[in-house]
Design a protein around this motif. Structure first.
Motif, PDB file in Angstrom:
ATOM      1  N   GLY A  89      16.320  22.329  40.036  1.00 47.69           N
ATOM      2  CA  GLY A  89      15.702  21.206  40.748  1.00 47.69           C
ATOM      3  C   GLY A  89      14.416  21.176  40.416  1.00 47.69           C
ATOM      4  N   PHE A  90      13.856  21.692  41.700  1.00 52.59           N
ATOM      5  CA  PHE A  90      12.874  21.870  42.696  1.00 52.59           C
ATOM      6  C   PHE A  90      11.800  23.497  41.542  1.00 52.59           C
ATOM      7  CE2 PHE A  90      14.860  21.232  46.188  1.00 52.59           C
ATOM      8  CZ  PHE A  90      13.971  20.265  46.978  1.00 52.59           C
ATOM      9  N   ALA A  91      12.744  24.438  41.003  1.00 54.18           N
ATOM     10  CA  ALA A  91      12.291  24.912  39.456  1.00 54.18           C
ATOM     11  C   ALA A  91      11.562  24.074  39.092  1.00 54.18           C
ATOM     12  CB  ALA A  91      13.361  25.988  38.650  1.00 54.18           C
ATOM     13  N   ASN A  92      12.110  23.106  37.677  1.00 50.02           N
ATOM     14  CA  ASN A  92      11.471  22.185  37.165  1.00 50.02           C
ATOM     15  C   ASN A  92       9.939  21.806  37.929  1.00 50.02           C
ATOM     16  OD1 ASN A  92      13.559  22.334  35.906  1.00 50.02           O
ATOM     17  ND2 ASN A  92      15.104  20.885  36.341  1.00 50.02           N
ATOM     18  N   VAL A  93      10.234  21.376  39.230  1.00 48.56           N
ATOM     19  CA  VAL A  93       8.851  19.908  40.029  1.00 48.56           C
ATOM     20  C   VAL A  93       7.787  21.842  40.048  1.00 48.56           C
ATOM     21  CG1 VAL A  93       8.411  19.145  41.471  1.00 48.56           C
ATOM     22  CG2 VAL A  93       9.852  18.661  41.123  1.00 48.56           C
ATOM     23  N   ILE A  94       7.943  22.726  40.474  1.00 49.52           N
ATOM     24  CA  ILE A  94       7.101  23.479  40.734  1.00 49.52           C
ATOM     25  C   ILE A  94       6.588  24.513  39.177  1.00 49.52           C
ATOM     26  CG2 ILE A  94       6.790  25.984  41.107  1.00 49.52           C
ATOM     27  CD1 ILE A  94       8.479  24.643  43.705  1.00 49.52           C
ATOM     28  N   ALA A 112       6.452  19.758  57.388  1.00 47.98           N
ATOM     29  CA  ALA A 112       7.164  20.073  55.088  1.00 47.98           C
ATOM     30  C   ALA A 112       8.104  20.959  55.596  1.00 47.98           C
ATOM     31  CB  ALA A 112       6.105  20.513  54.238  1.00 47.98           C
ATOM     32  N   VAL A 113       9.376  20.878  54.626  1.00 49.47           N
ATOM     33  CA  VAL A 113      10.308  21.892  55.528  1.00 49.47           C
ATOM     34  C   VAL A 113      10.476  22.583  53.836  1.00 49.47           C
ATOM     35  CG1 VAL A 113      12.870  22.201  56.422  1.00 49.47           C
ATOM     36  CG2 VAL A 113      10.958  20.690  57.375  1.00 49.47           C
ATOM     37  N   GLY A 114      11.237  23.518  54.304  1.00 49.79           N
ATOM     38  CA  GLY A 114      12.098  24.362  52.899  1.00 49.79           C
ATOM     39  C   GLY A 114      11.252  23.532  51.714  1.00 49.79           C
ATOM     40  N   GLY A 115      11.929  22.866  50.601  1.00 50.63           N
ATOM     41  CA  GLY A 115      11.039  22.913  49.379  1.00 50.63           C
ATOM     42  C   GLY A 115       9.893  21.883  49.425  1.00 50.63           C
ATOM     43  N   GLY A 116       9.507  21.265  50.583  1.00 53.69           N
ATOM     44  CA  GLY A 116       7.993  20.746  50.975  1.00 53.69           C
ATOM     45  C   GLY A 116       7.431  21.641  51.297  1.00 53.69           C
ATOM     46  N   VAL A 117       7.635  22.873  50.993  1.00 54.86           N
ATOM     47  CA  VAL A 117       6.305  23.948  51.491  1.00 54.86           C
ATOM     48  C   VAL A 117       6.414  24.683  50.154  1.00 54.86           C
ATOM     49  CG1 VAL A 117       5.576  26.089  52.732  1.00 54.86           C
ATOM     50  CG2 VAL A 117       7.461  24.620  53.888  1.00 54.86           C
ATOM     51  N   GLY A 118       7.342  24.602  49.215  1.00 55.08           N
ATOM     52  CA  GLY A 118       6.748  24.694  47.873  1.00 55.08           C
ATOM     53  C   GLY A 118       6.466  23.396  47.281  1.00 55.08           C
ATOM     54  N   LEU A 119       6.428  22.387  47.599  1.00 54.29           N
ATOM     55  CA  LEU A 119       5.837  21.734  46.467  1.00 54.29           C
ATOM     56  C   LEU A 119       4.010  21.232  47.345  1.00 54.29           C
ATOM     57  CD1 LEU A 119       7.477  18.441  47.028  1.00 54.29           C
ATOM     58  CD2 LEU A 119       7.330  19.624  44.620  1.00 54.29           C
ATOM     59  N   VAL A 147      13.394  30.340  44.836  1.00 53.00           N
ATOM     60  CA  VAL A 147      12.813  29.307  44.347  1.00 53.00           C
ATOM     61  C   VAL A 147      11.327  28.823  44.345  1.00 53.00           C
ATOM     62  CG1 VAL A 147      12.634  27.154  42.688  1.00 53.00           C
ATOM     63  CG2 VAL A 147      14.647  28.112  42.750  1.00 53.00           C
ATOM     64  N   ILE A 148      10.985  28.092  45.627  1.00 56.22           N
ATOM     65  CA  ILE A 148       9.691  28.571  45.622  1.00 56.22           C
ATOM     66  C   ILE A 148       9.219  29.951  46.408  1.00 56.22           C
ATOM     67  CG2 ILE A 148      10.605  26.049  46.759  1.00 56.22           C
ATOM     68  CD1 ILE A 148       9.990  26.735  50.044  1.00 56.22           C
ATOM     69  N   TRP A 226       7.508  32.304  35.107  1.00 56.65           N
ATOM     70  CA  TRP A 226       7.845  31.496  36.202  1.00 56.65           C
ATOM     71  C   TRP A 226       8.984  30.550  34.870  1.00 56.65           C
ATOM     72  CZ3 TRP A 226       4.707  29.355  40.483  1.00 56.65           C
ATOM     73  CH2 TRP A 226       3.598  29.677  41.013  1.00 56.65           C
ATOM     74  N   ASP A 227       8.274  30.669  34.205  1.00 56.72           N
ATOM     75  CA  ASP A 227       9.210  29.768  33.147  1.00 56.72           C
ATOM     76  C   ASP A 227      10.566  30.485  33.255  1.00 56.72           C
ATOM     77  OD1 ASP A 227       7.527  28.055  32.427  1.00 56.72           O
ATOM     78  OD2 ASP A 227       7.318  29.016  30.605  1.00 56.72           O
ATOM     79  N   VAL A 228      11.128  31.767  33.497  1.00 59.34           N
ATOM     80  CA  VAL A 228      12.467  33.010  33.402  1.00 59.34           C
ATOM     81  C   VAL A 228      12.264  33.294  34.914  1.00 59.34           C
ATOM     82  CG1 VAL A 228      13.879  34.534  33.122  1.00 59.34           C
ATOM     83  CG2 VAL A 228      12.285  33.655  31.422  1.00 59.34           C
ATOM     84  N   LEU A 229      11.433  33.450  35.467  1.00 58.41           N
ATOM     85  CA  LEU A 229      12.093  33.839  37.718  1.00 58.41           C
ATOM     86  C   LEU A 229      12.130  32.873  37.909  1.00 58.41           C
ATOM     87  CD1 LEU A 229      11.100  35.959  39.780  1.00 58.41           C
ATOM     88  CD2 LEU A 229       9.043  35.206  39.432  1.00 58.41           C
ATOM     89  N   LEU A 230      11.856  31.235  38.116  1.00 54.44           N
ATOM     90  CA  LEU A 230      12.298  30.542  39.188  1.00 54.44           C
ATOM     91  C   LEU A 230      13.890  29.770  39.102  1.00 54.44           C
ATOM     92  CD1 LEU A 230       9.476  28.200  38.974  1.00 54.44           C
ATOM     93  CD2 LEU A 230       9.662  30.235  40.616  1.00 54.44           C
ATOM     94  N   TYR A 231      14.566  30.579  37.213  1.00 52.07           N
ATOM     95  CA  TYR A 231      15.759  29.546  37.115  1.00 52.07           C
ATOM     96  C   TYR A 231      16.675  30.475  37.998  1.00 52.07           C
ATOM     97  CZ  TYR A 231      13.104  26.057  35.474  1.00 52.07           C
ATOM     98  OH  TYR A 231      12.261  24.780  34.616  1.00 52.07           O
ATOM     99  N   ASP A 232      16.104  32.299  37.289  1.00 50.44           N
ATOM    100  CA  ASP A 232      16.880  33.935  38.168  1.00 50.44           C
ATOM    101  C   ASP A 232      17.083  33.201  39.739  1.00 50.44           C
ATOM    102  OD1 ASP A 232      17.028  34.918  35.501  1.00 50.44           O
ATOM    103  OD2 ASP A 232      15.127  36.149  35.680  1.00 50.44           O
ATOM    104  N   ARG A 233      16.127  33.456  40.349  1.00 46.94           N
ATOM    105  CA  ARG A 233      15.934  32.719  41.725  1.00 46.94           C
ATOM    106  C   ARG A 233      16.725  31.159  42.415  1.00 46.94           C
ATOM    107  NH1 ARG A 233      11.699  34.578  44.274  1.00 46.94           N
ATOM    108  NH2 ARG A 233      10.954  36.279  43.562  1.00 46.94           N
TER     109      ARG A 233
END
Length: 255
Positions: A89-94, A112-119, A147-148, A226-233
């Motif tokens: 889900g985070f991979a999709n947003v990024i 901002a924490v965790g995924g928030g830093v990714g956003l 992921v982020i 990243w289309d592949v990388l983020l989902y591997d992560r």
């Protein structure tokens, strides 16, 4: 547009070529999977909306910007497929932010924490207040910001990323985030931030949309993998979240 969720919601307003996406959740603007799905959908819709040139991403309230992943949902994960799906889900947003045809401006009023830093990292330009400290606490609970990481490292570099990741219990203040390139501009008050942001976004929206779109491509060169990388992560995180260490750490953290 208004995309409602069972847990939290996304709202979008459009005016003078500027779209403002606001996300909200009662748990410090954290993200359960349904809210991640809604945000991804909004970004994809706005990317194709010819009446929009600029997107502002913000969260509700004057407290935390985003607390990252939903702890309740993390605790409920009991198999690898569900774990990978959640972190995807985070991979999709990024990836939606990365491929969006519009310039995305982040409005960061608080922590901002965790995924928030990714956003924050996936925004093209970021306005923040002095209260906008950041932390990556994932290692402390037995997983990691896998992921982020590409988005964060792209913004602040591997050295600062390692500092942020390994000092998992420590907050880095807004000045640190600004000096390391996560934030573009820093303000002492939300009022000053918003007034400057309004002027900045209006100027951007007056520029040639084709030029903005082409510049967006330049900003994100060499990230198509990243289309592949983020989902591997996401698969790495999906495996680690099942560990006994992580389950115990999440339970203790929640208490």
């Amino acid at each position: 547009m208004n995309a409602l969720s069972q847990n939290g919601f996304i709202t979008t307003t459009i005016d003078n070529k500027i779209a403002i996406i606001t996300f909200s959740h009662p748990a410090s603007n954290s993200f359960p999977s349904n809210l991640l799905k809604d945000l991804t959908g909004e970004l994809n819709l706005l990317s194709e909306n010819e009446s929009v040139s600029v997107i502002i991403l913000k969260s509700s309230g004057n407290g935390a910007f985003c607390a990252g992943a939903s702890f309740d949902e993390l605790l409920s994960i009991d198999n690898f497929d569900d774990g990978k799906l959640f972190f995807s889900g985070f991979a999709n947003v990024i990836n939606a932010m990365r491929t969006c045809k519009k310039i995305i401006i982040g409005r960061i009023q608080g922590k901002a924490v965790g995924g928030g830093v990714g956003l924050v990292s996936a925004c093209d330009y970021v306005f923040a207040t002095d209260n906008a400290s950041v932390k990556l606490s994932e290692i402390a609970i037995g997983i990691g910001p896998f992921v982020i990481e590409p988005a964060v490292s792209r913004k602040i570099g591997k050295t600062a990323m390692s500092q942020l990741t390994l000092a998992a219990h420590d907050w880095k203040n807004a000045k640190w985030a600004f000096e390391n390139g996560l934030y573009s501009e820093l303000f002492t008050s939300i009022e000053d931030l918003d007034s400057t942001l309004t002027v900045f976004a209006s100027k951007l929206a007056s520029y040639n949309p084709e030029a903005l779109q082409e510049m967006k491509k330049v900003f994100w060169e060499n990230t198509s993998h990243w289309d592949v990388l983020l989902y591997d992560r996401a698969a790495i995180s999906g495996k680690l979240v099942l560990s006994e260490f992580t389950k115990n750490a999440l339970s203790a953290f929640k208490k």
